[in-house]
Design an enzyme around this catalytic site. Structure first.
Site, PDB file in Angstrom:
ATOM      1  N   HIS A 306       0.862  -1.189   0.000  1.00  0.00           N
ATOM      2  CA  HIS A 306       0.000   0.000   0.000  1.00  0.00           C
ATOM      3  C   HIS A 306       0.888   1.226   0.000  1.00  0.00           C
ATOM      4  CE1 HIS A 306      -3.137   2.814   1.080  1.00  0.00           C
ATOM      5  NE2 HIS A 306      -4.002   1.881   0.726  1.00  0.00           N
ATOM      6  N   ASP A 363      -7.921  -5.350   0.018  1.00  0.00           N
ATOM      7  CA  ASP A 363      -8.381  -6.078  -1.164  1.00  0.00           C
ATOM      8  C   ASP A 363      -8.034  -7.562  -1.123  1.00  0.00           C
ATOM      9  OD1 ASP A 363      -9.601  -3.980  -2.486  1.00  0.00           O
ATOM     10  OD2 ASP A 363      -7.673  -3.211  -3.157  1.00  0.00           O
TER      11      ASP A 363
HETATM   12  N1  ACO Z   1       4.239  -7.663  -4.836  1.00  0.00           N
HETATM   13  C1  ACO Z   1       5.586  -7.698  -4.972  1.00  0.00           C
HETATM   14  N2  ACO Z   1       6.408  -6.631  -4.822  1.00  0.00           N
HETATM   15  C2  ACO Z   1       5.809  -5.462  -4.519  1.00  0.00           C
HETATM   16  C3  ACO Z   1       4.424  -5.344  -4.349  1.00  0.00           C
HETATM   17  C4  ACO Z   1       3.616  -6.493  -4.508  1.00  0.00           C
HETATM   18  N3  ACO Z   1       2.300  -6.431  -4.341  1.00  0.00           N
HETATM   19  N4  ACO Z   1       4.105  -4.060  -4.048  1.00  0.00           N
HETATM   20  C5  ACO Z   1       5.265  -3.400  -4.036  1.00  0.00           C
HETATM   21  N5  ACO Z   1       6.308  -4.238  -4.317  1.00  0.00           N
HETATM   22  C6  ACO Z   1       7.728  -3.905  -4.315  1.00  0.00           C
HETATM   23  C7  ACO Z   1       8.101  -3.103  -5.565  1.00  0.00           C
HETATM   24  O1  ACO Z   1       8.488  -3.946  -6.623  1.00  0.00           O
HETATM   25  C8  ACO Z   1       9.243  -2.261  -5.043  1.00  0.00           C
HETATM   26  O2  ACO Z   1      10.388  -3.092  -4.942  1.00  0.00           O
HETATM   27  P1  ACO Z   1      11.870  -2.480  -5.179  1.00  0.00           P
HETATM   28  O3  ACO Z   1      12.029  -1.441  -4.111  1.00  0.00           O
HETATM   29  O4  ACO Z   1      12.770  -3.646  -5.080  1.00  0.00           O
HETATM   30  O5  ACO Z   1      11.826  -1.859  -6.564  1.00  0.00           O
HETATM   31  C9  ACO Z   1       8.809  -1.930  -3.621  1.00  0.00           C
HETATM   32  O6  ACO Z   1       7.962  -3.029  -3.213  1.00  0.00           O
HETATM   33  C10 ACO Z   1       8.039  -0.616  -3.504  1.00  0.00           C
HETATM   34  O7  ACO Z   1       6.923  -0.671  -4.395  1.00  0.00           O
HETATM   35  P2  ACO Z   1       6.220   0.545  -5.114  1.00  0.00           P
HETATM   36  O8  ACO Z   1       5.600   0.063  -6.387  1.00  0.00           O
HETATM   37  O9  ACO Z   1       7.183   1.683  -5.182  1.00  0.00           O
HETATM   38  O10 ACO Z   1       5.097   0.915  -4.081  1.00  0.00           O
HETATM   39  P3  ACO Z   1       3.925   1.922  -4.373  1.00  0.00           P
HETATM   40  O11 ACO Z   1       3.660   2.609  -3.086  1.00  0.00           O
HETATM   41  O12 ACO Z   1       4.178   2.762  -5.562  1.00  0.00           O
HETATM   42  O13 ACO Z   1       2.728   0.952  -4.776  1.00  0.00           O
HETATM   43  C11 ACO Z   1       0.855  -0.445  -4.662  1.00  0.00           C
HETATM   44  C12 ACO Z   1       1.702   0.609  -3.935  1.00  0.00           C
HETATM   45  C13 ACO Z   1       0.405   0.092  -6.025  1.00  0.00           C
HETATM   46  C14 ACO Z   1      -0.390  -0.717  -3.820  1.00  0.00           C
HETATM   47  C15 ACO Z   1       1.715  -1.728  -4.832  1.00  0.00           C
HETATM   48  O14 ACO Z   1       2.121  -2.212  -3.567  1.00  0.00           O
HETATM   49  C16 ACO Z   1       0.984  -2.798  -5.618  1.00  0.00           C
HETATM   50  O15 ACO Z   1       1.058  -2.804  -6.850  1.00  0.00           O
HETATM   51  N6  ACO Z   1       0.282  -3.746  -4.908  1.00  0.00           N
HETATM   52  C17 ACO Z   1      -0.503  -4.743  -5.591  1.00  0.00           C
HETATM   53  C18 ACO Z   1      -1.824  -4.137  -6.077  1.00  0.00           C
HETATM   54  C19 ACO Z   1      -2.794  -3.901  -4.921  1.00  0.00           C
HETATM   55  O16 ACO Z   1      -3.004  -4.741  -4.071  1.00  0.00           O
HETATM   56  N7  ACO Z   1      -3.438  -2.704  -4.951  1.00  0.00           N
HETATM   57  C20 ACO Z   1      -4.431  -2.323  -3.958  1.00  0.00           C
HETATM   58  C21 ACO Z   1      -3.979  -1.149  -3.173  1.00  0.00           C
HETATM   59  S1  ACO Z   1      -5.074  -0.835  -1.852  1.00  0.00           S
HETATM   60  C22 ACO Z   1      -6.408  -0.112  -2.565  1.00  0.00           C
HETATM   61  O17 ACO Z   1      -6.410   0.502  -3.593  1.00  0.00           O
HETATM   62  C23 ACO Z   1      -7.624  -0.312  -1.814  1.00  0.00           C
END
Ligand code: ACO
Length: 427
Positions: A306, A363
């Protein structure tokens, strides 16, 4: 004494005011910076930008805190319900019993959709995703109530209560009509003997009496809606506020918010979780290979992570125990639930997820409960929208009442510099 920050660019100092929120959050106010220095700030994705002052919802992502109007989400989950929380969000205070009764009466009175909205749903539902149908139906609904969607501020603010109860009533009816139309079935009329969630289940699945609706199911649904009701400046709410800042009415602003919610990185994640679990199952994996591919950056563990919560999502904690209870009451067991449990326990112990502070978000569990209740996957995000509608409406009201100017970010242009046009024959 109010604090100030100083930004030094070259040999010039620019004093900047510090804004302090009621929960002691600090922000550097750069609103006059460009005028004074010609500089703008750059914050791709707005991760470090406060877009507004708001008194609706407070989140502390590091501590896992979520509060609506000052009330902890865990206390509301235990003691309140969705419709009461709608009024809390709209008006800022817990409602009296007469306010609740009045709101329920208004919501019930609006549960039948205008025939032109029903026609649009019928026409679209065969080949358009339910989120696209919902977005269009909200615009159509506004069109059927021109006195509630004038795009003139004082009038739209004055009719907010009416517009808000209409929208809260209409979304379940739109959702049920979309689902039924996609199967060429008629939608049962709402029944005022039922509660809000019972009515929704009745319109969706055709239960004949409230007794035939398992309270574990309607209570879990009410809890899901309450937990989704607001989440401050997320993608769809910011979209709603952006649209509202231009003077658009609540129906148009929510229609845009629905489109913003649709994407898989936002509200679409609850659908993506089930899709992911089914794919893992079809591949004969118990979740361990998938965890490995997520760690290698080849896939994303949907329902984890998140932008704001770097600790457990407090909604996920509440929903996890509701999920266990609802699944037990429904007597549901399926291989994908075992996979979900494996993924969750493996990820929570894995260094990759621990180091990046990736925990299950709301979610991860909502999709699992909704599937067990019998909702088709492509309706999940519509249910998220139903729950989030009071939040969007509260933000619409806040900006309509207090907003000072249209929202309009700037950019750092990185394209071609000036060049002459080349005639077609010379290209
Ligand atoms: N699975 C694996 N790796 C992940 C995940 C994941 N779900 N989420 C983040 N990471 C990793 C990224 O690859 C990144 O790794 P790195 O530092 O080695 O490059 C690190 O964690 C940081 O990730 P970001 O993408 O920079 O985090 P951001 O805050 O931009 O994204 C998000 C947040 C979009 C929710 C992301 O965690 C994601 O895509 N999760 C899966 C989709 C999801 O569940 N969305 C629902 C959000 S809650 C809502 O809307 C109600």
């Amino acid at each position: 004494m109010s604090k100030q920050a100083t930004l030094t660019i070259g040999d010039k100092d620019f004093p900047l005011n510090i804004l302090v929120g009621t929960e002691n959050e600090h922000a550097i106010d750069i609103s006059t910076l460009r005028k004074e220095s010609q500089y703008i700030t750059f914050d791709d994705g707005y991760g470090n930008t406060g877009s507004c002052e708001s008194d609706i919802t407070f989140i502390d992502g590091d501590k896992g805190i979520l509060r609506y109007r000052g009330f902890d989400i865990s206390e509301l989950a235990e003691k309140s319900n969705f419709l009461e929380s709608c009024l809390l969000l709209f008006n800022g205070e817990l409602p009296s019993s007469s306010e609740i009764d009045n709101f329920k009466t208004k919501v019930f009175s609006h549960s039948s959709l205008p025939s032109s909205v029903e026609e649009i749903i019928k026409t679209m539902s065969g080949n358009t995703h339910p989120m696209g149908v919902l977005s269009a139906a909200l615009q159509a609904l506004g069109g059927c109530f021109p006195h509630l969607s004038t795009n003139t501020r004082p009038a739209d603010i004055e009719s907010f209560e009416e517009a808000a109860s209409l929208i809260v009533a209409a979304i379940p009816s739109i959702a049920a009509k979309t689902f039924r139309s996609s199967k060429s079935e008629n939608t049962p009329s709402a029944n005022n003997a039922f509660s809000y969630c019972e009515n929704f289940l009745h319109m969706m699945f055709g239960n004949e009496s409230a007794e035939s609706i398992d309270p574990a199911v309607s209570n879990a649904l009410d809890l899901i809606f309450l937990l989704h009701a607001d989440h401050e400046q997320n993608c769809s709410t910011s979209t709603c506020r952006m649209i509202a800042s231009g003077g658009a009415n609540a129906f148009a602003s929510l229609s845009g918010a629905v489109s913003a919610l649709w994407g898989p990185l936002h509200g679409g994640a609850n659908m993506a979780v089930i899709k992911m679990l089914n794919e893992i199952h079809s591949a004969g994996d118990d979740g361990s290979q998938f965890i490995q591919s997520a760690k290698e950056g080849k896939s994303r563990l949907m329902g984890f992570g998140h932008r704001v919560y770097r600790n457990y999502d407090p909604r996920a904690k509440i929903l996890k125990s509701a999920c266990d209870q609802a699944l037990e009451a429904l007597g549901v067991e399926s291989p994908i639930l075992d996979i979900a449990r494996n993924l969750e326990s493996s990820a929570l112990q894995d260094e990759y997820f621990i180091a990046r502070k990736l925990y299950p978000n709301v979610d991860f569990y909502s999709g699992i409960i909704l599937q067990a209740m019998g909702f088709p996957t492509d309706m999940f995000t519509v249910l998220f929208a139903l729950g989030r509608a009071p939040g969007w409406l509260s933000h619409w009201k806040e900006i309509a009442t207090n907003g000072k100017r249209i929202h309009r970010p700037r950019q750092i242009y990185q394209g071609s510099t000036h060049r002459p046009y080349v005639a077609l024959s010379d290209r």
